[in-house]
Design an enzyme around this catalytic site. Sequence first.
Site, PDB file in Angstrom:
ATOM      1  N   ALA A  85       0.790  -1.256  -0.219  1.00  0.00           N
ATOM      2  CA  ALA A  85       0.115   0.050   0.023  1.00  0.00           C
ATOM      3  C   ALA A  85       0.749   1.326  -0.073  1.00  0.00           C
ATOM      4  O   ALA A  85       1.701   0.872   0.431  1.00  0.00           O
ATOM      5  CB  ALA A  85      -1.137   0.013   1.177  1.00  0.00           C
ATOM      6  N   GLY A 144       0.722  -5.184   0.092  1.00  0.00           N
ATOM      7  CA  GLY A 144      -1.081  -5.465  -0.519  1.00  0.00           C
ATOM      8  C   GLY A 144      -0.281  -6.167  -1.600  1.00  0.00           C
ATOM      9  O   GLY A 144      -0.674  -6.073  -1.780  1.00  0.00           O
ATOM     10  N   GLU A 201      -0.393  -9.604  -0.974  1.00  0.00           N
ATOM     11  CA  GLU A 201      -1.493  -8.991  -1.209  1.00  0.00           C
ATOM     12  C   GLU A 201      -2.821  -9.856  -2.135  1.00  0.00           C
ATOM     13  O   GLU A 201      -3.844 -10.397  -2.769  1.00  0.00           O
ATOM     14  CB  GLU A 201      -2.619  -8.529  -0.043  1.00  0.00           C
ATOM     15  CG  GLU A 201      -2.190  -8.748   1.381  1.00  0.00           C
ATOM     16  CD  GLU A 201      -2.754  -7.608   2.325  1.00  0.00           C
ATOM     17  OE1 GLU A 201      -2.143  -6.637   1.717  1.00  0.00           O
ATOM     18  OE2 GLU A 201      -3.532  -7.473   3.078  1.00  0.00           O
ATOM     19  N   GLU A 257       4.397  -5.401   7.356  1.00  0.00           N
ATOM     20  CA  GLU A 257       3.612  -4.671   7.767  1.00  0.00           C
ATOM     21  C   GLU A 257       3.111  -4.332   9.452  1.00  0.00           C
ATOM     22  O   GLU A 257       3.469  -3.411  10.237  1.00  0.00           O
ATOM     23  CB  GLU A 257       1.911  -4.922   7.365  1.00  0.00           C
ATOM     24  CG  GLU A 257       1.374  -4.536   6.455  1.00  0.00           C
ATOM     25  CD  GLU A 257       1.523  -6.151   5.663  1.00  0.00           C
ATOM     26  OE1 GLU A 257       1.825  -6.593   5.574  1.00  0.00           O
ATOM     27  OE2 GLU A 257       0.689  -6.356   4.504  1.00  0.00           O
TER      28      GLU A 257
HETATM   29  C1  3H9 Z   1       0.313  -2.074   3.521  1.00  0.00           C
HETATM   30  O1  3H9 Z   1       0.664  -2.619   2.589  1.00  0.00           O
HETATM   31  C2  3H9 Z   1      -0.795  -2.908   3.912  1.00  0.00           C
HETATM   32  C3  3H9 Z   1      -2.057  -3.452   2.897  1.00  0.00           C
HETATM   33  O2  3H9 Z   1      -1.980  -5.127   4.153  1.00  0.00           O
HETATM   34  C4  3H9 Z   1      -2.880  -3.034   2.610  1.00  0.00           C
HETATM   35  C5  3H9 Z   1      -4.029  -2.680   3.289  1.00  0.00           C
HETATM   36  C6  3H9 Z   1      -5.246  -1.615   2.779  1.00  0.00           C
HETATM   37  N1  3H9 Z   1       4.725   3.750  -0.138  1.00  0.00           N
HETATM   38  O3  3H9 Z   1      13.242   1.914   0.472  1.00  0.00           O
HETATM   39  P1  3H9 Z   1      13.408   2.759  -0.467  1.00  0.00           P
HETATM   40  C7  3H9 Z   1       9.033   4.849  -1.243  1.00  0.00           C
HETATM   41  S1  3H9 Z   1       1.788  -1.310   4.379  1.00  0.00           S
HETATM   42  C8  3H9 Z   1       5.157   4.822  -0.406  1.00  0.00           C
HETATM   43  O4  3H9 Z   1      14.504   3.918  -1.136  1.00  0.00           O
HETATM   44  P2  3H9 Z   1      15.194   0.613  -1.660  1.00  0.00           P
HETATM   45  C9  3H9 Z   1       9.992   5.426   0.129  1.00  0.00           C
HETATM   46  O5  3H9 Z   1       9.766   6.261   1.065  1.00  0.00           O
HETATM   47  C10 3H9 Z   1       3.424  -0.900   3.613  1.00  0.00           C
HETATM   48  N2  3H9 Z   1       6.653   4.868  -0.009  1.00  0.00           N
HETATM   49  O6  3H9 Z   1      14.217   1.926  -1.842  1.00  0.00           O
HETATM   50  C11 3H9 Z   1      11.004   6.258  -0.767  1.00  0.00           C
HETATM   51  O7  3H9 Z   1      10.814   7.014  -1.340  1.00  0.00           O
HETATM   52  P3  3H9 Z   1      11.635   8.551  -1.682  1.00  0.00           P
HETATM   53  C12 3H9 Z   1       3.428  -2.796   3.635  1.00  0.00           C
HETATM   54  C13 3H9 Z   1       7.489   4.126  -0.651  1.00  0.00           C
HETATM   55  O8  3H9 Z   1      14.798   0.228  -3.314  1.00  0.00           O
HETATM   56  C14 3H9 Z   1      10.928   5.160  -2.230  1.00  0.00           C
HETATM   57  O9  3H9 Z   1       9.658   4.465  -2.131  1.00  0.00           O
HETATM   58  N3  3H9 Z   1       5.181  -2.873   2.220  1.00  0.00           N
HETATM   59  C15 3H9 Z   1       7.040   2.680  -0.285  1.00  0.00           C
HETATM   60  O10 3H9 Z   1      15.903   0.316  -0.977  1.00  0.00           O
HETATM   61  C16 3H9 Z   1      12.551   4.423  -2.672  1.00  0.00           C
HETATM   62  O11 3H9 Z   1      12.351   3.024  -1.396  1.00  0.00           O
HETATM   63  C17 3H9 Z   1       6.433  -2.353   2.998  1.00  0.00           C
HETATM   64  O12 3H9 Z   1       6.198  -1.802   4.063  1.00  0.00           O
HETATM   65  C18 3H9 Z   1       5.500   2.225  -0.162  1.00  0.00           C
HETATM   66  N4  3H9 Z   1       4.535   1.149   0.159  1.00  0.00           N
HETATM   67  O13 3H9 Z   1      13.796  -0.454  -1.597  1.00  0.00           O
HETATM   68  C19 3H9 Z   1       7.458  -1.938   2.421  1.00  0.00           C
HETATM   69  N5  3H9 Z   1       8.240   1.785  -0.206  1.00  0.00           N
HETATM   70  O14 3H9 Z   1      12.872   8.018  -2.856  1.00  0.00           O
HETATM   71  C20 3H9 Z   1       8.318  -0.814   2.267  1.00  0.00           C
HETATM   72  C21 3H9 Z   1       9.104   2.662  -0.828  1.00  0.00           C
HETATM   73  O15 3H9 Z   1      11.480   9.997  -1.598  1.00  0.00           O
HETATM   74  N6  3H9 Z   1       9.269  -0.642   2.127  1.00  0.00           N
HETATM   75  N7  3H9 Z   1       8.480   3.803  -0.399  1.00  0.00           N
HETATM   76  O16 3H9 Z   1      12.796   8.587  -0.287  1.00  0.00           O
HETATM   77  C22 3H9 Z   1      10.558  -1.301   1.461  1.00  0.00           C
HETATM   78  O17 3H9 Z   1      10.580  -1.821   2.507  1.00  0.00           O
HETATM   79  C23 3H9 Z   1      11.749  -0.816   0.698  1.00  0.00           C
HETATM   80  O18 3H9 Z   1      11.244   0.523   0.243  1.00  0.00           O
HETATM   81  C24 3H9 Z   1      11.821  -1.461  -0.674  1.00  0.00           C
HETATM   82  C25 3H9 Z   1      12.512  -1.356  -1.569  1.00  0.00           C
HETATM   83  C26 3H9 Z   1      12.188  -2.665   0.201  1.00  0.00           C
HETATM   84  C27 3H9 Z   1      10.227  -2.234  -1.752  1.00  0.00           C
END
Ligand code: 3H9
Length: 706
Positions: free
Chosen positions: A63, A107, A110, A130
């Site tokens: 999400a 998500g 999911e 999450e």
């Molecule tokens: C969820 O899914 C709830 C569900 O159950 C649905 C409910 C209805 N959203 O980390 P990076 C941005 S909860 C918005 O530096 P990497 C991040 O801020 C979600 N923004 O890259 C950054 O922005 P900026 C569950 C996001 O390659 C840019 O993207 N998912 C999101 O080192 C690059 O990110 C997670 O918790 C997001 N979801 O790592 C996963 N994700 O450049 C969260 C990233 O402006 N994300 N951004 O600073 C991660 O773990 C890492 O970002 C990922 C990539 C491994 C994907």
Amino acid sequence: MSNLVQLTKNEDIAVITIVNPPVNALSPGVPEGISAAIDQIGKDPGVKAAVLIGSGTTFVAGADIREFIKITAGQTKPSSEFVPMLRRMEDCPKPVVMAIHGTAFGGGLELAMAGHYRVAAPSAQVGQPEVKLGIIPGAAGTQRLPRLAGVAKAVEMCAEGNPIKADEALRLGIVDRLIEGDLLAGAVAFAREISGKPAPKTRERNDKLGTPEQNAGIFTAARENARKKQRGMAAPLAAINAVEAATKLPFDRGCEVEREIFVECLYSEQSKALIHVFFGEREVAKIPDVPKETATIPVKSAAVVGAGTMGGGITMVFANAGIPVLVKETDQAALDRGMATIRKNYENSVKRGRFTPQFVEERLKLITPTLTYDGFGKADMVVEAVFEGMALKKQVFSELERIAKPNAILASNTSTLSIDEIAQATSRPQAVIGTHFFSPANVMRLLEIVRGKATGKEVIATCMQLSKKLGKVGVLVGNCRGFVGNRMFGPYRREAQFLAEEGASVEAVDGALYEYGMAMGPMAVGDLAGLDVGWRIRKEFRHLEKPGVRQPIAEDKLCEMGRYGQKTGAGWYKYDENRRAIPDPEVARLVSQWAAEAGIRQRQISKEEIVDRCIYALVNEGARILEERYALRAVDIDVIYINGYGYPAYRGGPMWYADTVGLKKVYERICELHAQHGAWWEPAPLLKKLAQEGKKFADFDRDMSK
Ligand code: 3H9
């Protein structure tokens, strides 16, 4: 259809592509776009099956987390499209194949599980992270995952939040096939292969849900584990409850239970704090005057001066990142000791399953122990990690000046000394920077990167970028005594000592802060780090102490008795042969004697006072540091404390915590402490100002970023 989702055709196979860089988060418009694509596919007689894929380097990272901030602030409504869309897709009579590369997180997983089949690139990862944001999966993840992976693995993934690799996902049944080479082509071929066959619905697969007898033990163990390993966090236990619902209730009812728990978690203080930390850890990489485009120096080889605890740990950090590294000591015995510790640490990592023996063997090959500076001239970066004394550091840097190649980075691992003064020992101060690793360096995630007056922007940009490669969170700080982390830790530990001198037992001080969520109490931390470290530093800076201002006495006296902490078998506590802390009544007796001699009245002290005095000491000093611009933002301080000092992430860091208490309240309490305890508690001017304006540290950050 939204422009975030594209629908194309490869003959009889439809291809749905999500185009929402950088991570294809499920922002508003994405679920709607997928929904519209599914409708179109259903109606198109020329389409036999569909593939859903993410553009760029990843599938879907979940999400859009920024939306959660807006939802809980009441600025927007939660999407009502995503969950029903998943069901519509699952009901689509034409099979939908999910093609996963990069990450399918939250998500994203999911979404993938609501498809009929999943294929993945071998490098892909899937997970339900999450809980790390203080929430649980909110789109049937806790209901579909146990149906694919079995209850035990689903509980683990939802409660711990760690991703798994594609091969494990294949073994578990989350993924149906791995595809080497071109993922889209492979997925289209797979879709063609299965088209015409019935499309299996995950929600109808109940064969892996186990029996109540089998599951009872799994849930009990998971809860015990969560209470121990994720102490104080609500989301892991909530996630376990939601997975348990999957095993006890029909799918739709289970989804309702999950939804209720999800919403409760989303509005919790813990979730807000953890989301703050998520973005904070990314924000710290942004340095206003060192833009992303700044040139960097490729660090392909490194050298470390000193093979002690820190030097050895730093050597491992480079080796773990695949960077060949020289490590130098002055005599053979010290070098052998250093290498033996490195080997032992690696062996322990193998025993704990963190590394494979093969990985360790490869890392050890990257490490070259040496007694001379031979080879240092080729290193792109040299890190000095010798004993903490200015004269010695200067001597090392004057040697490095002679030996290091012209554009090498010369880094010091000092934790307190002035980088500018160290840089004076060279004629290239632009190359000199502080890289303050935290002990144990190969484990702790924090790297304070200390900018001297003359440090070059390329050098800063390189170290910030390198920190990520080294698996660290790099935070840029200014050059003041103790930098940010230790400068704040001083007042924190000072108050802990004062509290003990005023009558709180050592165990009461540690217990109150442990209960607050700190990984360890301040006394236990002192014993672990070695009380003599602070004692030596205090001796070096004694001339700066203001006359008439109370100084802590107990720790210096313990050191005078040779009680340095764990390494001498006694400090604030006694230690057995396994380094287990045992309360020592002798310390209680001594401290109360020293207090009496110093005219300090001992009294009953409450847990609240212990927490207020230690945590507000952090906040007050943090506010000073911010105002003096030694930290760029309040969130940088939070990230430092969470990653380097065992501060509980679910409280968001000390500055965020102060915001949640309310700065007016914090300021008033500090004024009270000022009246009771004098000079140390002078409120920081920035804190006073923000409190009077009804603002938060978060507002300060926002104003600074404008
Ligand atoms: C969820 O899914 C709830 C569900 O159950 C649905 C409910 C209805 N959203 O980390 P990076 C941005 S909860 C918005 O530096 P990497 C991040 O801020 C979600 N923004 O890259 C950054 O922005 P900026 C569950 C996001 O390659 C840019 O993207 N998912 C999101 O080192 C690059 O990110 C997670 O918790 C997001 N979801 O790592 C996963 N994700 O450049 C969260 C990233 O402006 N994300 N951004 O600073 C991660 O773990 C890492 O970002 C990922 C990539 C491994 C994907």
